[in-house]
Design an enzyme around this catalytic site. Sequence first.
Site, short mmCIF file in Angstrom:
data_model
loop_
_atom_site.label_atom_id
_atom_site.label_comp_id
_atom_site.label_asym_id
_atom_site.label_seq_id
_atom_site.Cartn_x
_atom_site.Cartn_y
_atom_site.Cartn_z
N ASP A 15 0.85 -1.20 0.00
CA ASP A 15 0.00 0.00 0.00
C ASP A 15 0.88 1.25 0.00
O ASP A 15 2.05 1.19 0.39
CB ASP A 15 -0.82 0.07 1.30
CG ASP A 15 -1.97 -0.92 1.32
OD1 ASP A 15 -2.11 -1.72 0.39
OD2 ASP A 15 -2.73 -0.87 2.31
N HIS A 46 -13.30 3.19 -7.89
CA HIS A 46 -14.73 2.89 -8.08
C HIS A 46 -15.35 3.87 -9.06
O HIS A 46 -16.57 3.93 -9.20
CB HIS A 46 -15.47 2.98 -6.76
CG HIS A 46 -14.74 2.32 -5.64
ND1 HIS A 46 -13.93 3.01 -4.77
CD2 HIS A 46 -14.66 1.02 -5.30
CE1 HIS A 46 -13.39 2.15 -3.93
NE2 HIS A 46 -13.81 0.95 -4.22
N ARG A 92 -0.53 -0.55 -8.73
CA ARG A 92 -1.96 -0.31 -8.46
C ARG A 92 -2.12 1.20 -8.33
O ARG A 92 -1.60 1.82 -7.40
CB ARG A 92 -2.35 -0.99 -7.15
CG ARG A 92 -3.80 -0.74 -6.76
CD ARG A 92 -4.18 -1.52 -5.51
NE ARG A 92 -3.68 -0.89 -4.32
CZ ARG A 92 -3.31 -1.54 -3.22
NH1 ARG A 92 -3.33 -2.85 -3.16
NH2 ARG A 92 -2.90 -0.88 -2.15
N GLN A 129 -0.20 6.94 -5.90
CA GLN A 129 -1.36 7.82 -5.69
C GLN A 129 -1.33 8.97 -6.71
O GLN A 129 -0.40 9.77 -6.73
CB GLN A 129 -1.30 8.40 -4.28
CG GLN A 129 -1.36 7.34 -3.17
CD GLN A 129 -0.69 7.81 -1.90
OE1 GLN A 129 0.34 8.50 -1.94
NE2 GLN A 129 -1.24 7.43 -0.76
#
Length: 308
Positions: A132, A229, A182, A161
């Site tokens: 993360d 999302h 990611r 990010q």
Amino acid sequence: MSLSRHLLLRASRSPWLARQLSERAFFRRAVRRFMPGEDLDAALAAAADLARDGIGSVLTQLGEQVTSRDEAAGVRDHYLRVLEEIRRRELPTEISVKLTHLGLDLNPRACLQDLLALAARAAAAGSFLWIDMEESRYVDATLELFQAVRAAHTGVGVCLQAYLRRTPTDLEALLPLGPAIRLVKGAYNEAPGVALPKKRDVDAAYAVLAGQLLERAAQGEARAVFGTHDVGLIARLRERALAVGAAPGAYEVHMLYGIRVAEQRALQSEGVPVRVLISYGTHWFPWYIRRLAERPANVWFVVRHVLG
Ligand SMILES: Cc1cc2nc3c(=O)[nH]c(=O)nc-3n(C[C@H](O)[C@H](O)[C@H](O)COP(=O)(O)OP(=O)(O)OC[C@H]3O[C@@H](n4cnc5c(N)ncnc54)[C@H](O)[C@@H]3O)c2cc1C
């Protein structure tokens, strides 16, 4: 950044509020929307349910910024057990860890050793290790440790990010590794000098970074994961993927447990691999408040529980 988001993100760092709210029944009920349960068994059961529908998962134990090496070693041992369970149950499941949960603040070298042990176990289990990304002050150390582990194991990826002003440079530096990335928008309270304060700028930055990742993924030179999302953004990325020759299976979408469930299934059925990030554990307060900050309507969801 909106005032409500700013206040919620500040609240997520309050130990006092955490103590006040974590024991309240209504709050615990509301959290269940995003978390199948506090223990590993609940998370593994949710992963098995998803697997039956052809959807992969990523498990993460909630917690961050541990204050002793013993705690960090406990977290490492926990994840080693998780990987063993993934192997034993033959689940299509990966893990994602926060480096401050593995003691990054206390001893970066020990943290690296723990990461290496997890990457080795993940490889043996046919799984994968995600790292993360936390607050901006940890980015240098996180990328350094990621690269050190990546030099020894291919089955490791890192989160970037889009809201950080430095991310285009970081992505550029990582691409030659053929990395697994990611990409997310970013969940923390950052100063405007460090992170783009306006949501529309973050969305635009995300689209540019995602485009670069897609081009690499189309050549088989990166594992491109879109942790979002934002269905409008995903639709635009799918068009972009077609334009650069990236087949639907060449990139993935990861979403959080309990959010946009119908879209998760629709994407998967259209050939875009989807994974659901399942969080579990008792240290859910800061994480849950970050989820509220992402969507003010979620605060009303909690309020309705209080009133109802
Ligand atoms: C798999 C995954 C891993 C992540 N890992 C990290 C990480 O390592 N570091 C980090 O800083 N951040 C991480 N995040 C969080 C991320 O940074 C964003 O804060 C979060 O994903 C919300 O942004 P969005 O991309 O969904 O887009 P937004 O534009 O914020 O949201 C788009 C739409 O999605 C829906 N939505 C978004 N969030 C919620 C929510 N909480 N509840 C209900 N609906 C919602 C809403 O309908 C909203 O309109 C991760 C997110 C995902 C999905």
